[in-house]
Design an enzyme around this catalytic site. Sequence first.
Site, PDB file in Angstrom:
ATOM      1  N   GLU A   1       0.824  -1.021  -0.119  1.00 25.08           N
ATOM      2  CA  GLU A   1       0.108   0.056   0.093  1.00 25.08           C
ATOM      3  C   GLU A   1       1.068   0.971  -0.002  1.00 25.08           C
ATOM      4  OE1 GLU A   1      -2.521  -3.173   2.053  1.00 25.08           O
ATOM      5  OE2 GLU A   1      -0.584  -2.831   2.331  1.00 25.08           O
TER       6      GLU A   1
ATOM      7  N   PHE B   1     -11.192  -7.658  13.728  1.00 23.75           N
ATOM      8  CA  PHE B   1     -10.676  -7.919  12.811  1.00 23.75           C
ATOM      9  C   PHE B   1      -9.857  -6.705  11.602  1.00 23.75           C
ATOM     10  CE2 PHE B   1      -8.967 -10.017   8.963  1.00 23.75           C
ATOM     11  CZ  PHE B   1      -7.884 -10.592   9.513  1.00 23.75           C
ATOM     12  N   GLN B   2      -8.989  -6.005  11.626  1.00 20.22           N
ATOM     13  CA  GLN B   2      -8.665  -5.492  10.741  1.00 20.22           C
ATOM     14  C   GLN B   2      -9.249  -3.963  10.905  1.00 20.22           C
ATOM     15  OE1 GLN B   2      -7.961  -6.893   6.775  1.00 20.22           O
ATOM     16  NE2 GLN B   2      -6.316  -7.243   7.251  1.00 20.22           N
TER      17      GLN B   2
ATOM     18  N   LYS C   1     -17.795  -0.871   5.971  1.00 21.13           N
ATOM     19  CA  LYS C   1     -18.067  -1.979   4.234  1.00 21.13           C
ATOM     20  C   LYS C   1     -19.564  -2.270   4.284  1.00 21.13           C
ATOM     21  CE  LYS C   1     -17.015  -6.574   3.253  1.00 21.13           C
ATOM     22  NZ  LYS C   1     -16.106  -7.963   3.297  1.00 21.13           N
TER      23      LYS C   1
ATOM     24  N   MET D   1      24.134   9.448   2.966  1.00 20.71           N
ATOM     25  CA  MET D   1      24.220  11.291   4.431  1.00 20.71           C
ATOM     26  C   MET D   1      24.056  10.614   5.282  1.00 20.71           C
ATOM     27  SD  MET D   1      23.219  13.794   3.118  1.00 20.71           S
ATOM     28  CE  MET D   1      22.690  14.415   1.991  1.00 20.71           C
TER      29      MET D   1
END
Length: 606
Positions: free
Chosen positions: A48, A110-111, A160, A475
Amino acid sequence: MTGAQAIVRTLEELGTDIVFGLPGGAILPLYDPLYSSTKLRHVLVRHEQGAGHAATGYAQVTGKVGVCIATSGPGATNLVTPLADANLDSVPMVAITGQVGRGLLGTDAFQEADIRGVTMPITKHNFMVTDPNEIPKAIAEAFHLAVSGRPGPVLVDVPKDIQNAELDFVWPPKIDLPGYKPVTTPHSRQISQAVQLIAQAERPVLYIGGGVIKADANKELLEFAEYTGIPVVTTLMALGAFPHSHPLNMGMPGMHGTVPAVGAMQRSDLLIAIGTRFDDRVTGDVASFAPEAKIIHADIDPAEIGKIREVEVPIVGDAREVLSALARTYRSAKNIEPPAIGPWIEYLDDLKERFPRGYDEQTDGMISPQFVIETLSRIAGPETIYVAGVGQHQMWAAQFVDFENPRTWLNSGGLGTMGYSVPAAMGAKAGQPDTEVWAIDGDGCFQMTNQELTTAAVEGFPIKVALINNGNLGMVRQWQTLFYEGRYSNTKLREQGEYVPDFVGLSEALGCVAIRVTRAEDVAPAIEKARSINDRPVVIDFIVGEDAQVWPMIAGGASNSEIQYALGLRPFFDGDESAAEEPADIDEAVDESAEQAPDQAEQKEN
C-alpha cells in the site's frame, strides 16, 4: 446502486482515469464494480505504501488528484507515510480506505483501526462516510479540498456496510464546506506596497518555492524576473520553475545549495518569497538568515506567512495571480522603473564564476556518483522526468541535473521518505506515458520499495532506475564522517566487493532488464541502452565509491554564512557570529575561500 458502485461512478464523473490500490476484506465490495469499469484503470501494487507514492507521483506530474485505495487496518496504516509525505509537499491526493462495518466500530474487530484519528495530523482533511447517500458528495468534496487552495491529501474512510448499502445516485452533488474559502486573489494594497519595496531595493532576490509549480506560474515568474532583472533562487521543491540555464538563476539555496544562491540570500536587502515556507533546510539558523533583508511573503496558505520570519508585506493568494498582479502593477505604476541592481548582478555573477558546481574524482578508482548523474542529465535531457528518493543521491540529482521545465523533478522534500522514488516514478509514468521517466535511487532507499518494479513490469510502465550503489546509507555516513569522528554505526549495507543483495539478479527476478556498471567509460553506453528499452523497466546498478560527499554544505542548525564550498575549505565567515552580522564582509570571505578552491578549469573538467 450500491455504495461501492457509487464510489466508482463518482470517481468516473470526477475525471479520474487511474487508481492505485490493493484489495482486502473491508474494501472488497468496491473491487467488484471496479472489475466492470471501462473508465477507471486499477493498478495492483505490491504494497500500500507503493499505492500512496504512485498516486503522489501521478499528481505531481499532471497537477490532477492522485487516487489510492486500501483496505482497513494494516492496509490503511500502510498509507500513513505517503499521506504524511504528500501533506508536507502539498500534493493533491485522495485516499479511499475500507473500514469494518458500523456495527463493529469500537469493538477491536479484525483489521479495525481508527485511521481517521491516526491520519488527522497529516492530512488536509479526513472523514468517514456514515450514510450511503453521502458518498458522491463526500468524494467530490474530498477532490475539491485536495486540489484547491494549498493542495494536500484527503482521506475518505468508508465502512463495509456503507459500501454494500443501496442509494439513489444523484450527480452532481452540492459541495458545501462552510468556512472553507481559500483566498486566491491578492489584495491590491499589499501588491502596491510590495512594488514600492522592490523599486527601492538594491539587492533583491526572488525566493521561489514549490507553490509556484503547484500554481503553474512558471511563465509568470519568468516574465516578472526578466522585466525586473531580479535574480532567482529556487528551492528543492521548485527546481524547474525557472530554467537552470537562465542567467538570472542562482541555483538552489540551503544546506546543500549553491554558493551564489546562499550568498544572494545572505546579502539580500529584500527577499520576495513566493510559494515557499522558509523551511529549516533553507534558512539554517533563522536568527542569522538574510540578516538585512526585508521580507515580502506571498503564499496561498495564510498560516505560513510570518510563521518563521517577520514579514514587512504579507500577501495571501495564488502564486500565479500574485506574480501577474506584481507585474501588472509594476508596469502601470508612475515613476517606477525596474530596480537599478547592476552591481548586485555583477557580484552574483562573480560568485557563479568563482564557485561553479563541481566535484572531485574518486581516489579509490570507483565511479563518482556525481559523474553518473551529470552524464544522465546530459544524455536524457531536460524533457525527461527525474524522480529521487532521499539522501545523497537526491542532493546530487538536485545539483547536477539541469532542470529547465516544471513538473520534471519529483522528490520527497519535506518528509524525506526513503522508498519514495520507484513507486513515484511509476505513478509519474502513468500520468505522462509518453515521457521518459528516470528514478534516481540509492541502494538504501531502493531496498524499501523495489517490489513495485514487479508492478511496473506487469502493468507496462517502462521506467528506468539509476541505482547509485555505494553500499552504505550514504547521507548518514557523511554525517558520521564529519560530526561523529568516522564512527560508522550501522550504516554499511554490504561488505566491500560483495553484491548483497545482487541488485541485477533481484531486478531481473522482478521482471526488469538489469545492467551493472563499474567503470566510468561504461556509464554513458549503459544509459543509452536503457533508453532504447521500452517494453519493461530497466535498472542500472552503478557501483560508486562509498566516501563521495555532497558539497557545498551547511551544518544542521548553523548559519548560512558558514557555508563550505568543499571539504577542508573554510566557511565564508568561519563560524564568527559577529562577522555574520555584517553581510558586506562576505566579499572578503569569498575571496579567501576562492583562493582555496580548486583551479576553476580543473573543477569544470572534473
